[in-house]
Design an enzyme around this catalytic site. Structure first.
Site, PDB file in Angstrom:
ATOM      1  N   CYS A   1       0.864  -1.179   0.000  1.00 57.79           N
ATOM      2  CA  CYS A   1       0.000   0.000   0.000  1.00 57.79           C
ATOM      3  C   CYS A   1       0.901   1.229   0.000  1.00 57.79           C
ATOM      4  CB  CYS A   1      -0.901   0.000   1.236  1.00 57.79           C
ATOM      5  SG  CYS A   1      -1.866   1.511   1.409  1.00 57.79           S
TER       6      CYS A   1
ATOM      7  N   CYS B   1      -0.826   3.715  -6.529  1.00 61.24           N
ATOM      8  CA  CYS B   1      -1.725   2.968  -5.647  1.00 61.24           C
ATOM      9  C   CYS B   1      -1.772   1.552  -6.205  1.00 61.24           C
ATOM     10  CB  CYS B   1      -3.119   3.582  -5.639  1.00 61.24           C
ATOM     11  SG  CYS B   1      -4.341   2.579  -4.761  1.00 61.24           S
TER      12      CYS B   1
END
Length: 165
Positions: A15, A127
């Protein structure tokens, strides 16, 4: 859990927001205190390393990752000549997680618009959800920059992990 229960020697935080906001603290404080023999790696630095090879880079990421300025900081550490442009794309993650990929196109157009006219030679999908939209992003960006390189962590991280190991 992964260290205690699963006995993992290495954990990858997949992440960018967590990498941007907490990875160093996790590595420098939590690991040193609790698991000195273990490693935690992230996905942001490998993408920044690739991006530093380009002259004009766009970063499409979550609002928190963009606000952290971690991508520009890390890219400029490696190449202070690289021009970095960022834009947050807050609606993409919920749409991807809900499986509403078709609804993402108007948002992609909105979020990629600030990159048009910037003469980018690459764009980082900042992302780990965004590779699902990689083809659509490439299509949209190719209208403005024909040879734009899409820097996508799903392609980078496995190779870097193999090199690391």
């Amino acid at each position: 859990y992964l260290f205690r229960k699963e006995d993992c020697a290495l954990v990858i935080i997949a992440c960018n927001t967590v990498c941007a906001r907490a990875l160093r603290k996790i590595q420098q404080e939590y690991l040193l205190k609790n698991f000195k023999d273990r490693k935690i790696l992230g996905v942001l630095i490998p993408a920044a390393e690739i991006a530093s090879n380009y002259k004009r880079v766009g970063i499409l990421a979550t609002s928190s990752t963009v606000a952290s300025d971690t991508f520009p900081i890390e890219i400029r550490k490696l190449n202070n000549q690289t021009k970095v442009f960022q834009n947050p794309a807050p609606m993409l993650v919920p749409l991807i997680e809900e499986g509403d990929i078709g609804l993402a196109k108007p948002f992609l157009l909105k979020y990629l618009k600030p990159f048009m006219g910037k003469n980018l030679d690459s764009i980082v999908l900042g992302c780990t959800h965004y590779p699902i939209l990689k083809t659509e992003i490439k299509k949209i960006m190719s209208k403005n920059s024909k040879n734009i390189k899409i820097i996508s962590q799903d392609e980078i991280v496995p190779k870097r992990l193999k090199e690391y190991l």
